[in-house]
Design a protein around this motif. Structure first.
Motif, PDB file in Angstrom:
ATOM      1  N   ILE A 428       0.856  -1.190   0.000  1.00 24.01           N
ATOM      2  CA  ILE A 428       0.000   0.000   0.000  1.00 24.01           C
ATOM      3  C   ILE A 428       0.893   1.242   0.000  1.00 24.01           C
ATOM      4  O   ILE A 428       1.858   1.316   0.753  1.00 24.01           O
ATOM      5  CB  ILE A 428      -0.900   0.011   1.257  1.00 24.01           C
ATOM      6  N   HIS A 429       0.571   2.202  -0.851  1.00 24.00           N
ATOM      7  CA  HIS A 429       1.234   3.508  -0.775  1.00 24.00           C
ATOM      8  C   HIS A 429       0.188   4.549  -0.388  1.00 24.00           C
ATOM      9  O   HIS A 429      -0.807   4.713  -1.091  1.00 24.00           O
ATOM     10  CB  HIS A 429       1.864   3.904  -2.113  1.00 24.00           C
ATOM     11  N   PRO A 430       0.406   5.259   0.716  1.00 22.16           N
ATOM     12  CA  PRO A 430      -0.496   6.367   1.050  1.00 22.16           C
ATOM     13  C   PRO A 430      -0.087   7.601   0.249  1.00 22.16           C
ATOM     14  O   PRO A 430       1.011   8.117   0.426  1.00 22.16           O
ATOM     15  CB  PRO A 430      -0.253   6.576   2.553  1.00 22.16           C
ATOM     16  N   HIS A 484       3.296   8.962   1.397  1.00 21.94           N
ATOM     17  CA  HIS A 484       3.509   9.404   2.781  1.00 21.94           C
ATOM     18  C   HIS A 484       4.122   8.326   3.673  1.00 21.94           C
ATOM     19  O   HIS A 484       4.167   8.470   4.895  1.00 21.94           O
ATOM     20  CB  HIS A 484       2.233   9.970   3.402  1.00 21.94           C
ATOM     21  N   ILE A 485       4.603   7.232   3.055  1.00 22.36           N
ATOM     22  CA  ILE A 485       5.568   6.421   3.805  1.00 22.36           C
ATOM     23  C   ILE A 485       6.818   7.284   3.752  1.00 22.36           C
ATOM     24  O   ILE A 485       7.347   7.564   2.671  1.00 22.36           O
ATOM     25  CB  ILE A 485       5.793   5.042   3.140  1.00 22.36           C
ATOM     26  N   LEU A 486       7.252   7.772   4.903  1.00 21.32           N
ATOM     27  CA  LEU A 486       8.216   8.880   4.869  1.00 21.32           C
ATOM     28  C   LEU A 486       9.541   8.497   4.233  1.00 21.32           C
ATOM     29  O   LEU A 486      10.185   9.321   3.592  1.00 21.32           O
ATOM     30  CB  LEU A 486       8.415   9.447   6.270  1.00 21.32           C
ATOM     31  N   GLU A 487       9.936   7.241   4.378  1.00 23.02           N
ATOM     32  CA  GLU A 487      11.183   6.813   3.738  1.00 23.02           C
ATOM     33  C   GLU A 487      11.001   6.740   2.213  1.00 23.02           C
ATOM     34  O   GLU A 487      11.949   7.001   1.471  1.00 23.02           O
ATOM     35  CB  GLU A 487      11.649   5.466   4.297  1.00 23.02           C
ATOM     36  N   HIS A 488       9.819   6.384   1.743  1.00 28.95           N
ATOM     37  CA  HIS A 488       9.586   6.422   0.297  1.00 28.95           C
ATOM     38  C   HIS A 488       9.668   7.859  -0.220  1.00 28.95           C
ATOM     39  O   HIS A 488      10.273   8.123  -1.256  1.00 28.95           O
ATOM     40  CB  HIS A 488       8.219   5.826  -0.051  1.00 28.95           C
ATOM     41  N   GLU A 489       9.066   8.756   0.525  1.00 29.99           N
ATOM     42  CA  GLU A 489       9.133  10.174   0.146  1.00 29.99           C
ATOM     43  C   GLU A 489      10.594  10.633   0.072  1.00 29.99           C
ATOM     44  O   GLU A 489      11.028  11.230  -0.916  1.00 29.99           O
ATOM     45  CB  GLU A 489       8.358  10.994   1.188  1.00 29.99           C
TER      46      GLU A 489
HETATM   47 CU    CU Z   1       5.197   4.381  -0.782  1.00 31.65          CU
END
Ligand code: CU
Length: 500
Positions: A428-430, A484-489
């Motif tokens: 899931i990506h928020p 908003h997975i902060l590491e993805h951002e």
């Molecule tokens: Cu993500």
């Protein structure tokens, strides 16, 4: 090239051995050329780390049950500065916080050592905020969910250096909602939030104040910021040691910075403003009694009607306001907010005192998705893809010099957000868009669930899911949209839109 294919095959092999049949199956459908291209710079050990880090999201570590030994902390409501007008001062600072009895943990906070105060605005307020960076590193002040001009939105272009300050001004022109604020310096957001930079914003308006909802702050109107952390053996937040490129997850829950919290309530209806302030963890909230509750608000405003639910899921940065009715509950009975896996998040202690008589009105708002908006063609397509450091939007990583889209101020467009599965099945990506509240038109062609028929600024997108939204920006400038997975951002799963 041969080596790379072998590495990819090994990765799938690991999954098959670990019995992860869902992923193995999807693995067969993976786009080999894309993945191989991404694996160009990878050696065997980093591949292994990647698999481990990523798979921890299929089998997320459980949270310890709250023992309920500490009363929940309620963020203080920030006082205005003396003088004319509505002026607040918000400083980002370092400090030490006693999260565990007798131990000081090094933390970050706004106007204090850990987390931040609550800023309460009224619709129509003309607000000035003096933002001050007292950290030893750059930071920004981002107002998540606030519909303000891009030059005060606090995205990665607006970094304040250590010691710098800046006064920003905006008018609150949107309806009552629970928003929040946090830093947004590129590449450092996840660590700064993890260390404690996050605060709340309440917006109230004539409607929210007059319809009789529970609204005594800290008594029957309770904010709950959920953040999972992993403390080291010295009870410190050693972000570098626990960082997961796919989203850092911890085994210890803090609510409003409180370890092992409980909440004492009177026999009355209590409004809980749930805020997922975690770097990566998703929560599905339930009551331990199995009783239903009602959801009254989404990220950006009240729902038209209360929605009765037995559980609600929030991905990082999403909010929901719910009302739990304790008026008929026995003070001897045990009840807690739990998550779907069964972890006790927040035990409630129902006192013998009766509280205010508040009601949940049948009609709360006039949110509408009109046919004209639903019939608009899709004019922006967003494809979320990848894992760990290899996350992209439309095949690209964030570039502060690149504008990905443009849109006219005040014009509604329909965006389609697609979460493209990868060889591991995906996650899931928020997805969050700055500077605007939007409406969900559909999820995979179906109308959204009733509790998502309200203003949103963040939306969970499941692997292989396509979500259509209608969005209009009230102000001009360059805004971010990102996972908003902060590491993805921080790893570049972010793009920019110019509103003209
Ligand atoms: Cu993500």
């Amino acid at each position: 090239m041969g080596l790379r294919i072998k590495l990819a095959a090994t990765a799938i092999g690991i999954l098959v051995i670990s019995g992860c049949s869902k992923n193995a199956q999807l693995g067969e459908e993976m786009d080999h050329s894309t993945m191989n291209q991404h694996m160009e710079d990878m050696d065997h050990s980093s591949m292994g780390d990647m698999m481990e880090g990523h798979m921890s999201h299929d089998d997320v570590v459980m949270l310890h049950d709250s023992t309920g030994e500490n009363e929940l902390k309620i963020p203080t409501m920030l006082e205005r500065d003396a003088g004319e007008g509505i002026i607040y001062t918000v400083r980002a600072q370092k400090g030490k916080t006693e999260i565990f009895d007798g131990t000081k943990t090094e933390t970050y906070g706004y106007n204090g050592s850990f987390l931040g105060p609550m800023l309460r605005f009224e619709k129509g307020d003309k607000v000035k905020i003096r933002t001050i960076n007292e950290l030893d590193e750059d930071t920004t002040f981002h107002w998540h969910g606030l519909e303000v001009s891009a030059n005060v939105d606090g995205g990665p272009h607006d970094a304040l250096k250590p010691g710098e300050e800046k006064v920003i001004e905006f008018e609150v022109a949107q309806e009552a909602a629970t928003l929040w604020f946090h830093p947004h310096p590129h590449g450092k957001t996840s660590e700064q939030v993890y260390n404690g930079l996050a605060g709340l914003i309440y917006i109230e308006d004539d409607n929210s104040k007059s319809i009789g909802l529970p609204s005594i702050y800290g008594e029957n109107d309770i904010p709950l910021i959920f953040q999972d952390r992993k403390f080291d053996d010295k009870k410190q937040l050693n972000y570098t040691a626990v960082k997961n490129e796919d989203g850092t997850i911890g085994d210890t829950l803090l609510i409003n910075g409180t370890l092992n919290p409980k909440l004492t309530v009177k026999k009355e209806k209590v409004r809980l403003r749930l805020v997922n302030g975690s770097n990566a963890r998703n929560y599905t909230f339930k009551l331990s009694s199995g009783d239903p509750f009602v959801q009254i608000a989404t990220d950006g405003g009240l729902l038209n009607e209360p929605v009765t639910l037995k559980k609600v899921t929030l991905t990082p940065s999403e909010r929901a306001e719910i009302i739990v009715d304790f008026s008929q509950m026995n003070s001897e009975g045990e009840i807690a907010l739990i998550n779907e896996e069964g972890s006790v998040l927040l035990p409630f202690k129902v006192s013998d005192q009766s509280g205010a008589v508040s009601r949940i009105p049948g009609e709360m708002n006039d949110f509408s998705l009109i046919e004209e908006e639903m019939d608009l063609p899709v004019t922006k397509k967003i494809e979320l893809f990848g894992m760990m450091k290899m996350v992209t939007i439309n095949g690209k990583k964030f570039d502060p010099e690149r504008i990905d889209f443009t849109q006219q101020q005040g014009v509604t467009e329909v965006w389609e957000i697609y979460n493209k599965p990868d060889m591991m099945g995906g996650m899931i990506h928020p997805f969050h868009i700055h500077g605007a509240q939007f409406k969900i038109i559909s999820r995979d062609g179906e109308a959204p669930p009733e509790n998502e028929r309200g203003w949103k600024d963040s939306i969970s997108v499941k692997p292989d899911e396509k979500v259509k939204i209608a969005i209009q920006f009230k102000h001009k400038g360059v805004y971010m949209f990102h996972c908003h997975i902060l590491e993805h951002e921080d790893n570049g799963m972010m793009g920019q839109i110019l509103i003209e």
